[in-house]
Design a protein around this motif. Structure first.
Motif, PDB file in Angstrom:
ATOM      1  N   GLY A  49      -8.471  -8.941 -15.670  1.00  0.00           N
ATOM      2  CA  GLY A  49      -9.530  -8.102 -16.206  1.00  0.00           C
ATOM      3  C   GLY A  49      -8.963  -6.952 -16.994  1.00  0.00           C
ATOM      4  N   GLN A  50      -9.829  -6.178 -17.580  1.00  0.00           N
ATOM      5  CA  GLN A  50      -9.409  -5.081 -18.433  1.00  0.00           C
ATOM      6  C   GLN A  50      -8.765  -3.950 -17.627  1.00  0.00           C
ATOM      7  OE1 GLN A  50     -12.577  -3.828 -20.961  1.00  0.00           O
ATOM      8  NE2 GLN A  50     -11.338  -2.346 -22.098  1.00  0.00           N
ATOM      9  N   PHE A  51      -9.321  -3.676 -16.442  1.00  0.00           N
ATOM     10  CA  PHE A  51      -8.785  -2.618 -15.600  1.00  0.00           C
ATOM     11  C   PHE A  51      -8.494  -3.198 -14.212  1.00  0.00           C
ATOM     12  CE2 PHE A  51     -11.845  -0.601 -18.540  1.00  0.00           C
ATOM     13  CZ  PHE A  51     -10.926   0.116 -19.304  1.00  0.00           C
ATOM     14  N   ALA A  52      -7.278  -3.080 -13.768  1.00  0.00           N
ATOM     15  CA  ALA A  52      -6.877  -3.684 -12.498  1.00  0.00           C
ATOM     16  C   ALA A  52      -7.162  -2.770 -11.320  1.00  0.00           C
ATOM     17  CB  ALA A  52      -5.390  -4.047 -12.531  1.00  0.00           C
ATOM     18  N   PHE A  53      -6.709  -1.514 -11.388  1.00  0.00           N
ATOM     19  CA  PHE A  53      -6.840  -0.583 -10.269  1.00  0.00           C
ATOM     20  C   PHE A  53      -7.463   0.731 -10.733  1.00  0.00           C
ATOM     21  CE2 PHE A  53      -3.306  -3.337  -9.115  1.00  0.00           C
ATOM     22  CZ  PHE A  53      -3.547  -3.630  -7.784  1.00  0.00           C
ATOM     23  N   ASP A  54      -8.227   1.330  -9.826  1.00  0.00           N
ATOM     24  CA  ASP A  54      -8.793   2.654 -10.066  1.00  0.00           C
ATOM     25  C   ASP A  54      -8.845   3.350  -8.714  1.00  0.00           C
ATOM     26  OD1 ASP A  54     -10.122   4.905 -10.839  1.00  0.00           O
ATOM     27  OD2 ASP A  54     -11.913   3.883 -11.601  1.00  0.00           O
TER      28      ASP A  54
ATOM     29  N   THR B   4     -15.426  -1.923 -15.275  1.00  0.00           N
ATOM     30  CA  THR B   4     -15.202  -2.669 -14.041  1.00  0.00           C
ATOM     31  C   THR B   4     -13.735  -2.562 -13.646  1.00  0.00           C
ATOM     32  OG1 THR B   4     -14.725  -4.732 -15.225  1.00  0.00           O
ATOM     33  CG2 THR B   4     -17.023  -4.319 -14.631  1.00  0.00           C
ATOM     34  N   ASP B   5     -13.491  -2.673 -12.334  1.00  0.00           N
ATOM     35  CA  ASP B   5     -12.129  -2.594 -11.820  1.00  0.00           C
ATOM     36  C   ASP B   5     -11.887  -3.730 -10.842  1.00  0.00           C
ATOM     37  OD1 ASP B   5     -11.502   0.122 -12.970  1.00  0.00           O
ATOM     38  OD2 ASP B   5     -13.166   0.671 -11.655  1.00  0.00           O
ATOM     39  N   GLY B   6     -10.684  -4.248 -10.860  1.00  0.00           N
ATOM     40  CA  GLY B   6     -10.327  -5.275  -9.893  1.00  0.00           C
ATOM     41  C   GLY B   6     -10.385  -4.729  -8.481  1.00  0.00           C
ATOM     42  N   ILE B   7      -9.659  -3.618  -8.247  1.00  0.00           N
ATOM     43  CA  ILE B   7      -9.687  -2.919  -6.973  1.00  0.00           C
ATOM     44  C   ILE B   7      -9.949  -1.448  -7.247  1.00  0.00           C
ATOM     45  CG2 ILE B   7      -8.378  -2.255  -4.922  1.00  0.00           C
ATOM     46  CD1 ILE B   7      -6.862  -4.866  -5.126  1.00  0.00           C
ATOM     47  N   ASP B   8     -11.030  -0.933  -6.675  1.00  0.00           N
ATOM     48  CA  ASP B   8     -11.458   0.442  -6.929  1.00  0.00           C
ATOM     49  C   ASP B   8     -11.577   1.164  -5.595  1.00  0.00           C
ATOM     50  OD1 ASP B   8     -12.621   2.802  -7.700  1.00  0.00           O
ATOM     51  OD2 ASP B   8     -14.340   1.898  -8.704  1.00  0.00           O
ATOM     52  N   SER B   9     -10.926   2.320  -5.466  1.00  0.00           N
ATOM     53  CA  SER B   9     -11.038   3.117  -4.248  1.00  0.00           C
ATOM     54  C   SER B   9     -11.356   4.554  -4.603  1.00  0.00           C
ATOM     55  CB  SER B   9      -9.740   3.066  -3.433  1.00  0.00           C
ATOM     56  OG  SER B   9      -9.819   3.924  -2.314  1.00  0.00           O
ATOM     57  N   ASN B  10     -12.372   5.091  -3.957  1.00  0.00           N
ATOM     58  CA  ASN B  10     -12.654   6.510  -4.115  1.00  0.00           C
ATOM     59  C   ASN B  10     -11.686   7.364  -3.315  1.00  0.00           C
ATOM     60  OD1 ASN B  10     -16.002   5.480  -4.192  1.00  0.00           O
ATOM     61  ND2 ASN B  10     -14.996   6.471  -5.897  1.00  0.00           N
ATOM     62  N   GLY B  11     -10.778   6.711  -2.622  1.00  0.00           N
ATOM     63  CA  GLY B  11      -9.706   7.384  -1.903  1.00  0.00           C
ATOM     64  C   GLY B  11      -8.377   6.751  -2.243  1.00  0.00           C
ATOM     65  N   ASP B  12      -7.747   6.114  -1.240  1.00  0.00           N
ATOM     66  CA  ASP B  12      -6.391   5.597  -1.393  1.00  0.00           C
ATOM     67  C   ASP B  12      -6.365   4.078  -1.517  1.00  0.00           C
ATOM     68  OD1 ASP B  12      -5.601   8.221  -1.003  1.00  0.00           O
ATOM     69  OD2 ASP B  12      -5.285   7.949   1.156  1.00  0.00           O
ATOM     70  N   ILE B  13      -5.241   3.587  -2.043  1.00  0.00           N
ATOM     71  CA  ILE B  13      -4.914   2.162  -2.049  1.00  0.00           C
ATOM     72  C   ILE B  13      -3.558   2.008  -1.383  1.00  0.00           C
ATOM     73  CG2 ILE B  13      -4.365   0.146  -3.448  1.00  0.00           C
ATOM     74  CD1 ILE B  13      -6.365   1.118  -5.512  1.00  0.00           C
ATOM     75  N   ILE B  14      -3.499   1.134  -0.356  1.00  0.00           N
ATOM     76  CA  ILE B  14      -2.256   0.892   0.374  1.00  0.00           C
ATOM     77  C   ILE B  14      -1.968  -0.601   0.327  1.00  0.00           C
ATOM     78  CG2 ILE B  14      -1.089   1.073   2.602  1.00  0.00           C
ATOM     79  CD1 ILE B  14      -3.142   3.268   3.328  1.00  0.00           C
ATOM     80  N   ILE B  15      -0.863  -0.987  -0.266  1.00  0.00           N
ATOM     81  CA  ILE B  15      -0.467  -2.399  -0.331  1.00  0.00           C
ATOM     82  C   ILE B  15       0.928  -2.533   0.259  1.00  0.00           C
ATOM     83  CG2 ILE B  15       0.010  -4.365  -1.831  1.00  0.00           C
ATOM     84  CD1 ILE B  15      -2.063  -3.240  -3.774  1.00  0.00           C
ATOM     85  N   SER B  16       1.025  -3.281   1.366  1.00  0.00           N
ATOM     86  CA  SER B  16       2.315  -3.481   2.030  1.00  0.00           C
ATOM     87  C   SER B  16       2.636  -4.952   2.239  1.00  0.00           C
ATOM     88  CB  SER B  16       2.322  -2.754   3.384  1.00  0.00           C
ATOM     89  OG  SER B  16       1.304  -3.248   4.226  1.00  0.00           O
ATOM     90  N   GLY B  17       1.810  -5.847   1.742  1.00  0.00           N
ATOM     91  CA  GLY B  17       2.055  -7.271   1.893  1.00  0.00           C
ATOM     92  C   GLY B  17       1.000  -8.065   1.166  1.00  0.00           C
ATOM     93  N   GLY B  18       1.150  -9.388   1.198  1.00  0.00           N
ATOM     94  CA  GLY B  18       0.187 -10.272   0.556  1.00  0.00           C
ATOM     95  C   GLY B  18       0.496 -10.505  -0.905  1.00  0.00           C
ATOM     96  N   THR B  19      -0.290 -11.373  -1.513  1.00  0.00           N
ATOM     97  CA  THR B  19      -0.185 -11.672  -2.943  1.00  0.00           C
ATOM     98  C   THR B  19      -1.512 -11.337  -3.600  1.00  0.00           C
ATOM     99  OG1 THR B  19       1.397 -13.465  -2.532  1.00  0.00           O
ATOM    100  CG2 THR B  19       0.246 -13.464  -4.653  1.00  0.00           C
TER     101      THR B  19
END
Length: 530
Positions: free
Chosen positions: A430-435, A410-425
């Motif tokens: 969990g065991q895996f945060a990003f994929d 399992t992943d907290g945030i999983d994208s089969n493409g890109d992840i873009i973070i420019s703001g927010g909290t």
């Protein structure tokens, strides 16, 4: 029957507007699209959606009538109304009331402590008219029901509801009205169905409220128990019809299948909705060929404000197109996805509490505001290609996102493409945060992983042991991202940030070396190779 529509095209964003529920027949539409164009967003297709402009007339909303001009109908078996006017029903009626008026005629049936029951067909059958208003008079208690078994047709039409109409139908008034469909459906309109009734209870063996062209609830209070769908609009031949709109209304639904189903779009503003579909998220699995979603729409869903409690065996909120949530308070429970859009999910405000197999799923997921809490047994947020309209992307520009995922693949945030973070909290536990399979951009905002603030977006990919998320050295790891065991059997599973724990990884599964170090100091082969 008049229809007022406009189609709006705004760059590459799907624009859906919803008029307010003012009694006036026309008014300016309110845009539900947030007024921003997020940087870094790449959208690959333009979307458009038909929008109802003036759906509820003053007469729809008021439920008023002139008692002095109303013609009283005596309960003497079957009755047929052939001209426009207002007709008063009081007492018990044991047959079918048929409206067979002219194409330009408006007919109002006022129920004044009336009970209409027909064992041999619909209790009320609107065969022809311009529009029929079924009004529950103020301070009265009224009932309508059909029989449990009958076979009745009119031309090519099968009559299978306690209230069946071939013309536009409005249910209004402040009195109490209970409609029971003992054979199949409770209310069916083959055209438009408008509900402004203030105390409507619907019970049906099959569908509660069905408007083929549309179902519009404005200033209504409705409780539905249905063996199949609670509310449905099913015109699949006209892109400007087949929609459901809910404004300033309170709706409670317990449905055997979908709570609300719209063939095209679903729109809501300042609604209070409570739905249990398919027995809820804790029910046993249903028929794989059936649908048990809370809210389902074919082309788009837009929600602006209100209170939403949805407990669904299938997805809580689902569309084959795009979803826009700009405000509201949501408690979503689902045995599948909390929120699912094949194309784009946009959340710009509101408070969302989601417990589901997967919290939010779409091809493109954009979060620019709101307070979102997700507990998932699979991925918390998942961008997977469901449509060619967008590239799989998770983009977060604002708001607060808290994700807790179960152990395992399992992943907290999983994208089969890109992840873009420019703001927010963003806080992930969990065991895996990003994929992600594409690239990651972190230019603003704050990210916490298992309570620890980080300055980069780690990646957990198959065959590659990437940083675990424990506190440095707490489990024998070292560095910001202690090494996590990758899939055994894949050489190079050591990862970018190898741990030095007490139990070096040995790759339990497969021939290749597993990741060195590991979550909790465990061995590299924490999961079997695939």
């Amino acid at each position: 029957m008049k229809k007022f529509w406009k189609t709006t095209l705004v760059g590459a964003l799907a624009l859906v507007t919803l008029s307010g529920c003012a009694a006036a027949p026309a008014g300016s539409a309110k845009s539900l699209i947030p007024a921003f164009s997020p940087a870094g967003t790449v959208l690959t297709a333009a979307l458009s959606a038909p929008v109802p402009e003036a759906a509820v007339s003053k007469r729809d909303a008021s439920g008023e009538y002139d008692a002095a001009e109303a013609a009283a109908l005596s309960p003497d078996g079957d009755l047929t109304i052939r001209s426009a006017g207002t007709y008063l029903l009081s007492g018990k009626y044991g047959g079918m009331i048929v409206v067979e008026a002219g194409a330009e005629d408006k007919v109002q049936l006022v129920m004044d402590n009336a009970s209409i029951s027909n064992e041999n067909g619909p209790a009320i059958y609107v065969k022809s008219a311009d529009k029929v208003f079924l009004t529950a008079a103020e301070g009265t208690v009224n009932e309508i029901s059909d029989g449990t078994a009958y076979t009745l047709t009119d031309d090519d039409t099968t009559l299978d509801a306690a209230v069946f109409s071939k013309a536009d139908l409005t249910l209004n008034g402040s009195g109490r009205l209970t409609i029971t469909g003992n054979k199949k459906h409770a209310v069916v309109s083959k055209d438009e169905l408008v509900i402004t009734a203030k105390e409507l209870t619907v019970n049906a063996q099959n569908i509660g409220l069905n408007g083929k062209d549309s179902v519009i609830l404005s200033g209504a209070a409705v409780s539905i128990t249905a063996g199949s769908d609670g509310i449905r609009s099913d015109n699949d031949t006209d892109a400007e019809r087949g929609f459901v709109s809910v404004t300033d209304s309170t709706v409670t639904i317990a449905s055997g299948k979908d709570g609300i189903q719209a063939e095209t779009l679903f729109t809501a503003e300042n609604a209070s909705i409570k739905i249990s579909s398919g027995g809820g998220s804790g029910a046993r699995s249903g028929d794989a060929e059936e649908s048990y979603k809370g809210i389902k729409a074919g082309t788009s869903i837009t929600i602006d404000g209100g209170s939403w409690q949805i407990d669904a065996l299938d997805d809580a909120i689902h569309t084959d197109g795009s979803i826009l949530i700009s405000d509201g308070t949501f408690t979503l429970r689902s045995a599948e996805d909390g929120i699912h859009a094949d194309e784009k999910v946009t959340i710009s405000g509101g408070t969302l509490d989601i417990t589901a197999l997967e919290g939010i799923e779409g091809t493109y997921i954009l979060i620019s505001g709101g307070d979102i809490t997700i507990a998932s047994s699979d991925d918390g947020i998942n961008a997977a290609r469901k449509s060619s309209a967008f590239n799989p992307t998770v983009e977060i520009t604002g708001g607060t996102v808290s994700v807790t995922v179960a152990a395992g693949d399992t992943d907290g945030i999983d994208s089969n493409g890109d992840i873009i973070i420019s703001g927010g909290t963003i806080s992930i536990n969990g065991q895996f945060a990003f994929d992600y399979d594409g690239s990651a951009s972190f230019t603003g905002g704050t990210i916490y992983i298992n309570g620890q603030q980080v300055s980069a977006i780690p990646n957990q990919m198959m065959g590659r042991g990437q940083g675990g998320f424990g506190h440095p050295r707490e489990f024998g790891g070292q560095g910001e991202f202690p090494g996590q065991g990758g899939f055994g059997g894949v050489p190079g599973g050591q990862g970018d940030f190898p741990g030095q724990g007490d139990f070096p990884g040995q790759g339990d599964f497969g021939a290749g070396p597993g990741g060195q170090g590991g979550f909790g100091g465990g061995r590299g082969g924490v999961r079997p190779s695939y």
